[in-house]
Design an enzyme around this catalytic site. Sequence first.
Site, PDB file in Angstrom:
ATOM      1  N   GLU A 163       0.318 -12.353  -1.854  1.00  0.00           N
ATOM      2  CA  GLU A 163      -1.107 -12.440  -2.177  1.00  0.00           C
ATOM      3  C   GLU A 163      -1.387 -13.692  -3.004  1.00  0.00           C
ATOM      4  OE1 GLU A 163      -2.521  -8.812  -4.006  1.00  0.00           O
ATOM      5  OE2 GLU A 163      -1.719  -7.563  -2.387  1.00  0.00           O
ATOM      6  N   SER A 170       0.853  -1.194   0.000  1.00  0.00           N
ATOM      7  CA  SER A 170       0.000   0.000   0.000  1.00  0.00           C
ATOM      8  C   SER A 170       0.889   1.243   0.000  1.00  0.00           C
ATOM      9  CB  SER A 170      -0.918   0.007   1.231  1.00  0.00           C
ATOM     10  OG  SER A 170      -0.189  -0.266   2.411  1.00  0.00           O
ATOM     11  N   ASP A 229       5.851  -6.983   2.436  1.00  0.00           N
ATOM     12  CA  ASP A 229       5.087  -7.477   1.284  1.00  0.00           C
ATOM     13  C   ASP A 229       5.996  -7.811   0.109  1.00  0.00           C
ATOM     14  OD1 ASP A 229       2.354  -7.864   1.384  1.00  0.00           O
ATOM     15  OD2 ASP A 229       1.873  -5.737   1.137  1.00  0.00           O
ATOM     16  N   LYS A 253       4.931 -11.362   3.228  1.00  0.00           N
ATOM     17  CA  LYS A 253       3.524 -11.608   2.903  1.00  0.00           C
ATOM     18  C   LYS A 253       3.380 -11.687   1.397  1.00  0.00           C
ATOM     19  CE  LYS A 253       0.156  -8.352   3.393  1.00  0.00           C
ATOM     20  NZ  LYS A 253      -0.270  -8.208   1.995  1.00  0.00           N
ATOM     21  N   GLU A 313      -8.983  -9.944   3.259  1.00  0.00           N
ATOM     22  CA  GLU A 313      -9.321  -8.556   2.902  1.00  0.00           C
ATOM     23  C   GLU A 313     -10.584  -8.488   2.052  1.00  0.00           C
ATOM     24  OE1 GLU A 313      -6.144  -6.162   1.321  1.00  0.00           O
ATOM     25  OE2 GLU A 313      -7.505  -4.511   0.823  1.00  0.00           O
TER      26      GLU A 313
HETATM   27  O1  KIV Z   1      -0.299  -3.444   1.493  1.00  0.00           O
HETATM   28  C1  KIV Z   1      -0.967  -3.447   2.530  1.00  0.00           C
HETATM   29  O2  KIV Z   1      -0.999  -2.494   3.307  1.00  0.00           O
HETATM   30  C2  KIV Z   1      -1.741  -4.633   2.808  1.00  0.00           C
HETATM   31  C3  KIV Z   1      -2.802  -4.522   3.864  1.00  0.00           C
HETATM   32  C4  KIV Z   1      -3.949  -3.788   3.310  1.00  0.00           C
HETATM   33  C5  KIV Z   1      -3.181  -5.844   4.407  1.00  0.00           C
HETATM   34  O3  KIV Z   1      -1.563  -5.635   2.196  1.00  0.00           O
END
Ligand code: KIV
Length: 278
Positions: free
Chosen positions: A129, A59, A97, A127, A196
């Site tokens: 997706e 994000s 991420d 993390k 989400e």
């Molecule tokens: O990128 C991010 O901030 C996220 C959250 C919305 C879980 O993946």
Amino acid sequence: MSAASAKYGPDVDKRKKVTSADILSRKQGDKIVTVTAYDYSMAKLVDGAGVDIILVGDSLGMVVLGYPDTTRVSLGDMVHHTAAVVRASPGALVVADLPFLAAGVSARDTIGNAGRLIREAGAEAVKLEGGVRVRDEIRALVDCQIPVMGHVGLTPQSVHAFGGFKIQGKTQEAADRVVRDAVAVQEGGAFAIVLEGIPSRLGERITHELDIPTIGIGAGPGCDGQVLVLHDMLHLFLDFTPKFAKVYADVGAATRDALVNYCKEVREGRFPADDHCY
Ligand code: KIV
């Protein structure tokens, strides 16, 4: 800034580092608190407040870099910002991420990319997706001793495939698909999963079916934990505030007021005053 004022929260120095194993063990325990951060100063505030997990989310692309979605974020961006967060986070688990196409192409590439987030930036987990399609990649990362957090439902990197930021799992068939994705993430060996943009009832169902903790964002109160984007909860991102976000403090308005005041004082010759001069 004095050393004392650089610390926030009463027990910051006594807190033991949160690990991915701690998070996994919280399935039946206290709710897991997660917040995003992207830079040193904000991460210091977030860590000092006692959150469990700091997510360096992609994000970043929207709330810090001003892109329309997350697909333009590079691995280099993530390494750069994760390293800054890590330097400020002695307590919380730092999860970084894997950005668009840094995972989901081949296990070999995913391991190399996750390795950069761990080795160069100092993240403690990554993390990624996706569900069924990334199960084997999650397994490959876990086999390489890299803790993984999954992310299913309204996965923002799929914005073009979804045709916009659309709530997922609204029909029975779509809900079953999200459940299959969540189960695949667990089978891959993830220690936790972000849910989400799904109906609350589905968030509850997945939380019930999985042995790993669920962390919701727009997935209702039935999850094992919650995550918010820092810039949403502080109203620092002015383009829009999603329905699931709560503004805990209007830091955006306070910042604007401070800047308007600064402009005025400089223009009127009231700043700097004697106190600010050598
Ligand atoms: O990128 C991010 O901030 C996220 C959250 C919305 C879980 O993946």
